[in-house]
Design a protein around this motif. Structure first.
Motif, mmCIF file in Angstrom:
data_model
loop_
_atom_site.group_PDB
_atom_site.id
_atom_site.type_symbol
_atom_site.label_atom_id
_atom_site.label_comp_id
_atom_site.label_asym_id
_atom_site.label_seq_id
_atom_site.Cartn_x
_atom_site.Cartn_y
_atom_site.Cartn_z
ATOM 1 N N LYS A 148 142.177 36.867 26.602
ATOM 2 C CA LYS A 148 141.424 35.927 26.179
ATOM 3 C C LYS A 148 140.948 35.050 27.669
ATOM 4 O O LYS A 148 141.774 34.646 28.286
ATOM 5 N N PHE A 152 128.562 41.394 13.957
ATOM 6 C CA PHE A 152 127.437 41.009 12.884
ATOM 7 C C PHE A 152 126.633 40.006 13.687
ATOM 8 O O PHE A 152 125.403 39.856 13.344
ATOM 9 N N SER A 153 126.984 39.398 14.725
ATOM 10 C CA SER A 153 126.380 38.467 15.354
ATOM 11 C C SER A 153 124.872 38.557 15.894
ATOM 12 O O SER A 153 124.445 39.623 16.520
ATOM 13 N N ALA A 154 123.880 37.796 15.178
ATOM 14 C CA ALA A 154 122.390 37.868 15.790
ATOM 15 C C ALA A 154 121.998 37.090 16.746
ATOM 16 O O ALA A 154 121.033 37.456 17.398
ATOM 17 N N GLY A 155 122.857 36.159 17.009
ATOM 18 C CA GLY A 155 122.499 35.417 18.461
ATOM 19 C C GLY A 155 121.655 34.180 18.024
ATOM 20 O O GLY A 155 120.990 33.711 18.765
ATOM 21 N N PHE A 159 133.897 28.399 19.937
ATOM 22 C CA PHE A 159 133.595 28.514 18.395
ATOM 23 C C PHE A 159 134.927 29.358 17.889
ATOM 24 O O PHE A 159 135.122 30.309 18.497
ATOM 25 N N LYS A 160 134.875 29.021 16.676
ATOM 26 C CA LYS A 160 136.138 29.802 15.886
ATOM 27 C C LYS A 160 135.244 30.276 14.538
ATOM 28 O O LYS A 160 134.818 29.271 13.882
ATOM 29 N N LEU A 161 135.353 31.517 14.529
ATOM 30 C CA LEU A 161 134.796 32.068 13.320
ATOM 31 C C LEU A 161 135.846 32.639 12.416
ATOM 32 O O LEU A 161 136.707 33.449 12.679
ATOM 33 N N ARG A 166 127.882 29.879 7.991
ATOM 34 C CA ARG A 166 127.604 29.250 9.138
ATOM 35 C C ARG A 166 126.082 28.676 9.565
ATOM 36 O O ARG A 166 126.203 28.048 10.601
ATOM 37 N N ALA A 198 129.306 30.349 22.226
ATOM 38 C CA ALA A 198 128.669 30.849 20.969
ATOM 39 C C ALA A 198 128.795 32.285 20.604
ATOM 40 O O ALA A 198 128.717 32.764 19.550
ATOM 41 N N ALA A 199 129.137 33.077 21.697
ATOM 42 C CA ALA A 199 129.157 34.586 21.780
ATOM 43 C C ALA A 199 130.112 35.158 20.728
ATOM 44 O O ALA A 199 131.110 34.470 20.863
ATOM 45 N N ALA A 200 129.845 36.117 19.829
ATOM 46 C CA ALA A 200 130.905 36.633 19.184
ATOM 47 C C ALA A 200 131.471 37.963 19.766
ATOM 48 O O ALA A 200 130.923 38.822 19.952
ATOM 49 N N VAL A 201 132.557 37.500 20.629
ATOM 50 C CA VAL A 201 133.007 38.514 21.836
ATOM 51 C C VAL A 201 134.184 39.139 21.104
ATOM 52 O O VAL A 201 135.093 38.702 20.162
HETATM 53 C C1 9Z3 Z 1 130.452 31.636 16.353
HETATM 54 O O1 9Z3 Z 1 131.149 31.492 15.739
HETATM 55 C C2 9Z3 Z 1 128.797 31.591 15.975
HETATM 56 O O2 9Z3 Z 1 129.030 30.494 15.664
HETATM 57 C C3 9Z3 Z 1 128.567 32.826 15.352
HETATM 58 C C4 9Z3 Z 1 126.950 32.538 15.131
HETATM 59 C C5 9Z3 Z 1 128.839 34.029 16.078
HETATM 60 C C6 9Z3 Z 1 129.194 32.866 13.872
HETATM 61 P P1 9Z3 Z 1 125.020 34.255 14.759
HETATM 62 O O3 9Z3 Z 1 124.794 34.663 16.521
HETATM 63 O O4 9Z3 Z 1 126.546 33.542 14.557
HETATM 64 O O5 9Z3 Z 1 124.053 32.889 14.936
HETATM 65 O O6 9Z3 Z 1 124.682 35.179 14.005
HETATM 66 N N1 9Z3 Z 1 130.998 32.164 17.884
HETATM 67 C C7 9Z3 Z 1 131.987 32.568 18.092
HETATM 68 C C8 9Z3 Z 1 132.814 33.738 17.362
HETATM 69 C C9 9Z3 Z 1 134.187 34.133 18.136
HETATM 70 O O7 9Z3 Z 1 134.457 35.209 18.181
HETATM 71 N N2 9Z3 Z 1 135.042 33.318 18.455
HETATM 72 C C10 9Z3 Z 1 136.454 33.663 18.763
HETATM 73 C C11 9Z3 Z 1 137.563 33.683 17.524
HETATM 74 O O8 9Z3 Z 1 136.863 33.219 16.613
HETATM 75 C C12 9Z3 Z 1 137.059 32.751 20.023
HETATM 76 S S1 9Z3 Z 1 136.352 32.749 21.258
HETATM 77 O O9 9Z3 Z 1 138.502 33.841 17.583
#
Ligand code: 9Z3
Length: 316
Positions: A212, A62-65, A230-232, A263, A178-181
Protein backbone atom coordinates in the motif's frame (compact mmCIF):
# COMPACT_ATOMS: atom_id res chain seq x y z
CA UNK A 1 11.38 -6.06 3.76
CA UNK A 2 9.49 -8.78 1.87
CA UNK A 3 6.38 -7.39 0.17
CA UNK A 4 7.34 -3.84 1.15
CA UNK A 5 7.16 -0.80 -1.13
CA UNK A 6 10.96 -0.52 -0.99
CA UNK A 7 11.27 -4.04 -2.31
CA UNK A 8 8.74 -3.32 -5.03
CA UNK A 9 10.79 -0.38 -6.32
CA UNK A 10 14.01 -2.35 -5.99
CA UNK A 11 12.69 -5.20 -8.14
CA UNK A 12 10.64 -3.32 -10.77
CA UNK A 13 12.35 -1.16 -13.35
CA UNK A 14 10.87 2.27 -14.13
CA UNK A 15 8.79 2.50 -17.32
CA UNK A 16 10.69 3.42 -20.50
CA UNK A 17 9.22 6.95 -20.69
CA UNK A 18 9.90 7.61 -17.00
CA UNK A 19 12.64 10.23 -17.36
CA UNK A 20 10.61 12.19 -19.93
CA UNK A 21 7.64 12.21 -17.58
CA UNK A 22 9.84 13.27 -14.69
CA UNK A 23 11.06 16.27 -16.67
CA UNK A 24 7.48 17.19 -17.59
CA UNK A 25 6.45 16.95 -13.95
CA UNK A 26 9.33 19.12 -12.83
CA UNK A 27 8.68 21.82 -15.42
CA UNK A 28 4.93 21.85 -14.69
CA UNK A 29 5.34 21.97 -10.92
CA UNK A 30 8.12 24.57 -10.94
CA UNK A 31 5.98 26.88 -13.08
CA UNK A 32 2.86 26.57 -10.95
CA UNK A 33 4.81 26.76 -7.72
CA UNK A 34 6.39 30.04 -8.81
CA UNK A 35 2.97 31.38 -9.74
CA UNK A 36 1.61 30.46 -6.29
CA UNK A 37 -1.11 28.21 -7.68
CA UNK A 38 -2.87 25.40 -5.89
CA UNK A 39 -2.20 22.04 -7.45
CA UNK A 40 -3.90 18.66 -7.50
CA UNK A 41 -2.70 15.25 -8.58
CA UNK A 42 -5.68 13.31 -9.91
CA UNK A 43 -5.11 9.60 -10.51
CA UNK A 44 -7.60 7.87 -12.73
CA UNK A 45 -8.48 4.50 -14.26
CA UNK A 46 -7.37 0.96 -13.50
CA UNK A 47 -3.90 -0.59 -13.48
CA UNK A 48 -2.99 -3.84 -15.23
CA UNK A 49 -1.01 -6.78 -13.92
CA UNK A 50 0.91 -8.42 -16.77
CA UNK A 51 1.05 -12.21 -16.85
CA UNK A 52 3.99 -12.24 -19.29
CA UNK A 53 6.92 -9.85 -19.79
CA UNK A 54 6.16 -9.69 -23.49
CA UNK A 55 2.60 -9.06 -22.51
CA UNK A 56 -0.20 -10.80 -24.35
CA UNK A 57 -2.43 -11.29 -21.30
CA UNK A 58 -2.93 -9.23 -18.20
CA UNK A 59 -5.31 -8.88 -15.24
CA UNK A 60 -7.35 -5.69 -15.39
CA UNK A 61 -10.32 -4.13 -13.59
CA UNK A 62 -13.59 -2.33 -14.33
CA UNK A 63 -12.52 1.29 -13.95
CA UNK A 64 -13.38 3.54 -16.90
CA UNK A 65 -11.62 6.60 -15.51
CA UNK A 66 -14.75 8.68 -15.50
CA UNK A 67 -14.31 9.83 -11.90
CA UNK A 68 -10.81 11.17 -12.49
CA UNK A 69 -11.56 12.71 -15.88
CA UNK A 70 -14.68 14.53 -14.69
CA UNK A 71 -13.06 15.64 -11.41
CA UNK A 72 -10.15 17.13 -13.35
CA UNK A 73 -12.54 19.47 -15.17
CA UNK A 74 -14.03 20.67 -11.88
CA UNK A 75 -10.63 21.20 -10.22
CA UNK A 76 -9.64 23.34 -13.22
CA UNK A 77 -12.83 25.38 -12.74
CA UNK A 78 -11.80 25.95 -9.12
CA UNK A 79 -8.48 27.38 -10.33
CA UNK A 80 -6.22 24.41 -9.58
CA UNK A 81 -3.37 23.25 -11.79
CA UNK A 82 -3.99 19.55 -12.44
CA UNK A 83 -1.63 16.65 -12.98
CA UNK A 84 -3.95 14.16 -14.63
CA UNK A 85 -2.30 10.78 -14.18
CA UNK A 86 -4.40 8.26 -15.99
CA UNK A 87 -4.54 4.78 -17.41
CA UNK A 88 -3.62 4.90 -21.08
CA UNK A 89 -6.82 4.94 -23.17
CA UNK A 90 -9.14 5.57 -20.21
CA UNK A 91 -11.50 8.55 -20.28
CA UNK A 92 -9.89 11.97 -20.47
CA UNK A 93 -11.18 15.36 -19.37
CA UNK A 94 -13.22 17.22 -22.02
CA UNK A 95 -12.79 14.45 -24.60
CA UNK A 96 -14.93 12.21 -22.35
CA UNK A 97 -18.01 14.14 -23.48
CA UNK A 98 -17.53 12.88 -27.02
CA UNK A 99 -16.45 9.27 -26.57
CA UNK A 100 -17.61 6.60 -28.99
CA UNK A 101 -19.39 7.90 -32.08
CA UNK A 102 -20.70 11.06 -30.32
CA UNK A 103 -18.24 13.42 -31.98
CA UNK A 104 -18.74 11.95 -35.45
CA UNK A 105 -22.50 12.27 -35.00
CA UNK A 106 -22.04 16.01 -34.51
CA UNK A 107 -20.33 16.56 -37.82
CA UNK A 108 -21.55 16.96 -41.36
CA UNK A 109 -19.64 16.77 -44.59
CA UNK A 110 -20.16 18.98 -47.62
CA UNK A 111 -18.72 18.06 -51.00
CA UNK A 112 -18.29 20.74 -53.63
CA UNK A 113 -16.56 19.13 -56.58
CA UNK A 114 -13.03 18.32 -55.39
CA UNK A 115 -13.45 20.36 -52.26
CA UNK A 116 -14.69 18.76 -49.05
CA UNK A 117 -15.45 20.72 -45.89
CA UNK A 118 -16.57 19.42 -42.52
CA UNK A 119 -18.69 21.50 -40.16
CA UNK A 120 -20.40 21.00 -36.80
CA UNK A 121 -24.16 20.50 -37.13
CA UNK A 122 -26.00 23.59 -35.97
CA UNK A 123 -27.87 21.76 -33.19
CA UNK A 124 -24.58 20.32 -31.86
CA UNK A 125 -22.78 23.66 -31.55
CA UNK A 126 -24.35 24.42 -28.17
CA UNK A 127 -23.08 21.03 -26.88
CA UNK A 128 -19.57 21.26 -28.31
CA UNK A 129 -18.84 24.97 -27.83
CA UNK A 130 -18.81 25.20 -24.00
CA UNK A 131 -16.65 22.08 -23.64
CA UNK A 132 -14.27 23.26 -26.37
CA UNK A 133 -14.01 26.67 -24.71
CA UNK A 134 -13.09 25.14 -21.33
CA UNK A 135 -10.62 22.76 -22.97
CA UNK A 136 -8.91 25.55 -24.89
CA UNK A 137 -8.77 27.76 -21.81
CA UNK A 138 -7.09 24.98 -19.80
CA UNK A 139 -4.54 24.42 -22.59
CA UNK A 140 -3.84 28.14 -23.03
CA UNK A 141 -3.22 28.49 -19.28
CA UNK A 142 -0.94 25.43 -19.29
CA UNK A 143 -3.10 24.27 -16.38
CA UNK A 144 -3.14 20.54 -17.09
CA UNK A 145 -0.45 17.90 -17.48
CA UNK A 146 -1.39 14.47 -18.85
CA UNK A 147 0.67 11.46 -17.75
CA UNK A 148 -0.25 7.90 -18.70
CA UNK A 149 0.36 4.55 -17.01
CA UNK A 150 -0.65 1.00 -17.87
CA UNK A 151 0.71 -1.47 -15.33
CA UNK A 152 0.63 -1.23 -11.56
CA UNK A 153 4.40 -0.85 -11.63
CA UNK A 154 4.22 2.13 -14.06
CA UNK A 155 1.64 3.66 -11.70
CA UNK A 156 3.90 3.23 -8.67
CA UNK A 157 6.87 4.89 -10.36
CA UNK A 158 4.83 7.82 -11.63
CA UNK A 159 3.06 8.33 -8.31
CA UNK A 160 6.33 8.51 -6.40
CA UNK A 161 7.87 10.87 -8.97
CA UNK A 162 4.81 13.14 -8.75
CA UNK A 163 5.08 13.20 -4.95
CA UNK A 164 8.73 14.20 -5.17
CA UNK A 165 7.85 17.38 -7.05
CA UNK A 166 4.62 18.06 -5.12
CA UNK A 167 6.29 18.03 -1.70
CA UNK A 168 7.45 21.62 -2.04
CA UNK A 169 3.82 22.81 -2.35
CA UNK A 170 3.28 21.75 1.27
CA UNK A 171 -0.40 22.13 2.23
CA UNK A 172 -1.23 23.75 -1.13
CA UNK A 173 -1.13 20.35 -2.86
CA UNK A 174 -4.07 17.95 -3.05
CA UNK A 175 -3.68 14.28 -3.92
CA UNK A 176 -6.96 12.88 -5.22
CA UNK A 177 -6.32 9.19 -5.63
CA UNK A 178 -9.27 7.93 -7.66
CA UNK A 179 -7.39 5.30 -9.70
CA UNK A 180 -8.48 1.71 -9.13
CA UNK A 181 -5.09 0.26 -8.31
CA UNK A 182 -4.71 -3.49 -8.39
CA UNK A 183 -4.45 -5.08 -4.94
CA UNK A 184 -2.65 -8.14 -6.31
CA UNK A 185 0.20 -8.72 -8.74
CA UNK A 186 2.47 -11.46 -10.00
CA UNK A 187 5.97 -11.02 -8.52
CA UNK A 188 8.49 -10.22 -11.22
CA UNK A 189 10.52 -13.40 -10.82
CA UNK A 190 7.40 -15.46 -11.49
CA UNK A 191 6.40 -13.67 -14.69
CA UNK A 192 7.51 -15.67 -17.76
CA UNK A 193 9.25 -13.81 -20.57
CA UNK A 194 7.15 -15.16 -23.41
CA UNK A 195 3.50 -15.86 -24.08
CA UNK A 196 2.22 -18.67 -21.81
CA UNK A 197 1.71 -21.77 -23.96
CA UNK A 198 -1.27 -24.11 -23.77
CA UNK A 199 0.73 -27.36 -24.21
CA UNK A 200 1.65 -27.56 -20.55
CA UNK A 201 -1.99 -27.22 -19.50
CA UNK A 202 -3.81 -24.48 -17.63
CA UNK A 203 -1.33 -22.32 -15.67
CA UNK A 204 -1.66 -21.84 -11.93
CA UNK A 205 -0.90 -18.19 -11.26
CA UNK A 206 -0.19 -17.15 -7.70
CA UNK A 207 -0.84 -13.49 -6.97
CA UNK A 208 0.84 -11.55 -4.19
CA UNK A 209 -0.43 -8.50 -2.29
CA UNK A 210 0.62 -5.14 -3.70
CA UNK A 211 2.22 -2.93 -1.03
CA UNK A 212 0.00 0.00 0.00
CA UNK A 213 1.76 3.14 -1.20
CA UNK A 214 -0.58 5.33 0.82
CA UNK A 215 1.56 4.60 3.89
CA UNK A 216 4.87 6.10 2.68
CA UNK A 217 3.00 8.71 0.63
CA UNK A 218 1.28 10.23 3.67
CA UNK A 219 4.03 9.79 6.23
CA UNK A 220 7.17 10.38 4.12
CA UNK A 221 6.66 11.76 0.62
CA UNK A 222 4.06 14.55 0.96
CA UNK A 223 3.47 14.87 4.73
CA UNK A 224 1.82 18.30 4.48
CA UNK A 225 -0.37 17.73 1.44
CA UNK A 226 -4.12 17.23 1.57
CA UNK A 227 -4.56 13.57 0.69
CA UNK A 228 -7.89 12.14 -0.48
CA UNK A 229 -8.15 8.42 -1.13
CA UNK A 230 -11.10 6.45 -2.50
CA UNK A 231 -12.61 3.29 -1.11
CA UNK A 232 -14.58 1.02 -3.37
CA UNK A 233 -16.73 -1.83 -2.10
CA UNK A 234 -19.54 -4.02 -3.40
CA UNK A 235 -20.96 -4.82 0.05
CA UNK A 236 -22.60 -1.73 1.55
CA UNK A 237 -22.40 -3.08 5.10
CA UNK A 238 -18.60 -2.75 5.23
CA UNK A 239 -18.16 0.45 3.18
CA UNK A 240 -18.00 3.07 5.91
CA UNK A 241 -16.11 0.94 8.42
CA UNK A 242 -13.43 0.22 5.79
CA UNK A 243 -13.20 3.93 4.94
CA UNK A 244 -12.81 4.82 8.62
CA UNK A 245 -10.23 2.07 9.07
CA UNK A 246 -8.19 3.51 6.16
CA UNK A 247 -8.21 6.98 7.76
CA UNK A 248 -7.11 5.46 11.06
CA UNK A 249 -4.34 3.45 9.44
CA UNK A 250 -2.85 5.96 7.02
CA UNK A 251 -3.69 9.16 8.94
CA UNK A 252 -4.68 11.15 5.88
CA UNK A 253 -7.63 13.54 5.63
CA UNK A 254 -10.47 12.18 3.56
CA UNK A 255 -11.76 8.93 2.14
CA UNK A 256 -14.42 9.12 -0.54
CA UNK A 257 -16.40 5.91 -0.16
CA UNK A 258 -18.40 4.50 -3.04
CA UNK A 259 -20.17 1.35 -4.15
CA UNK A 260 -19.37 -0.19 -7.51
CA UNK A 261 -23.01 -0.24 -8.61
CA UNK A 262 -23.99 3.30 -7.57
CA UNK A 263 -20.69 5.16 -7.90
CA UNK A 264 -22.02 7.74 -10.36
CA UNK A 265 -24.98 8.70 -8.13
CA UNK A 266 -23.85 8.42 -4.52
CA UNK A 267 -20.65 8.74 -2.51
CA UNK A 268 -19.89 9.35 1.17
CA UNK A 269 -17.14 11.82 2.02
CA UNK A 270 -15.66 10.36 5.19
CA UNK A 271 -13.47 12.45 7.49
CA UNK A 272 -12.48 11.89 11.10
CA UNK A 273 -15.30 14.20 12.17
CA UNK A 274 -18.22 13.21 9.94
CA UNK A 275 -19.65 11.17 7.09
CA UNK A 276 -21.18 13.38 4.48
CA UNK A 277 -23.39 11.80 1.88
CA UNK A 278 -23.47 13.27 -1.62
CA UNK A 279 -26.37 11.98 -3.70
CA UNK A 280 -27.70 13.01 -7.08
CA UNK A 281 -31.47 13.05 -7.46
CA UNK A 282 -33.03 11.04 -10.24
CA UNK A 283 -33.68 14.28 -12.15
CA UNK A 284 -30.04 15.33 -11.80
CA UNK A 285 -28.86 11.95 -13.09
CA UNK A 286 -31.31 12.26 -15.96
CA UNK A 287 -30.08 15.75 -16.80
CA UNK A 288 -26.54 14.35 -17.08
CA UNK A 289 -25.15 16.14 -14.02
CA UNK A 290 -21.78 14.90 -12.80
CA UNK A 291 -21.57 13.85 -9.16
CA UNK A 292 -17.93 14.95 -9.38
CA UNK A 293 -19.07 18.61 -9.32
CA UNK A 294 -20.32 18.44 -5.69
CA UNK A 295 -17.53 16.02 -4.69
CA UNK A 296 -14.84 18.40 -5.91
CA UNK A 297 -16.58 21.44 -4.32
CA UNK A 298 -16.51 19.64 -0.98
CA UNK A 299 -12.88 18.60 -1.36
CA UNK A 300 -11.91 22.17 -2.29
CA UNK A 301 -13.71 23.45 0.82
CA UNK A 302 -11.98 20.91 3.07
CA UNK A 303 -8.65 21.69 1.42
CA UNK A 304 -9.16 25.38 2.26
CA UNK A 305 -9.59 24.43 5.92
CA UNK A 306 -6.48 22.27 5.79
CA UNK A 307 -4.43 25.14 4.35
CA UNK A 308 -5.63 27.47 7.07
CA UNK A 309 -4.75 24.93 9.76
CA UNK A 310 -1.29 24.30 8.37
CA UNK A 311 -0.66 27.95 7.56
CA UNK A 312 -1.67 29.32 4.15
CA UNK A 313 1.12 29.50 1.60
CA UNK A 314 3.05 26.98 3.68
CA UNK A 315 5.79 25.04 2.00
CA UNK A 316 6.61 27.88 -0.36
C1 9Z3 B 1 -12.65 4.63 -6.71
O1 9Z3 B 1 -13.28 4.18 -5.79
C2 9Z3 B 1 -13.29 5.39 -7.87
O2 9Z3 B 1 -14.34 6.17 -7.42
C3 9Z3 B 1 -13.78 4.43 -8.99
C4 9Z3 B 1 -14.34 5.29 -10.13
C5 9Z3 B 1 -12.61 3.59 -9.49
C6 9Z3 B 1 -14.89 3.53 -8.46
P1 9Z3 B 1 -14.56 4.95 -12.73
O3 9Z3 B 1 -13.08 5.01 -12.96
O4 9Z3 B 1 -14.80 4.50 -11.20
O5 9Z3 B 1 -15.23 6.30 -12.88
O6 9Z3 B 1 -15.22 3.87 -13.55
N1 9Z3 B 1 -11.29 4.49 -6.77
C7 9Z3 B 1 -10.49 3.79 -5.79
C8 9Z3 B 1 -10.69 2.33 -5.84
C9 9Z3 B 1 -9.68 1.57 -5.03
O7 9Z3 B 1 -9.12 0.67 -5.57
N2 9Z3 B 1 -9.43 1.92 -3.77
C10 9Z3 B 1 -8.60 1.09 -2.89
C11 9Z3 B 1 -9.51 0.22 -2.07
O8 9Z3 B 1 -10.75 0.38 -2.12
C12 9Z3 B 1 -7.86 1.98 -1.92
S1 9Z3 B 1 -6.63 2.92 -2.66
O9 9Z3 B 1 -8.99 -0.63 -1.33
Amino acid sequence: MSGSWEEFFATHLPPTDFEDNRSLLKEFCDRHHQQGHKIVLVTSGGTTVPLEHNTVRFVDNFSAGRRGAASTEYFLEHGYAVIFMHRQKSLEPFARHFSGPKLLDMLEMHEHGNNTTITVKQDSVFVLAPVLARYQAALAAGAILHLAFTTVSDYFWLLRAACEVLAKFGPRAVLYLAAAVSDFYVPKDRVPTHKIQTESGAPVIQLQLVPKLLAPLVSLWVPNAFVVSFKLETDESILISKAKAALEKYKHKVVVANMLQTRTQRVVVVTRELNQEIVLTREEVHAGMDIEAPIVSEIVRLHGEHETERGAGGGR
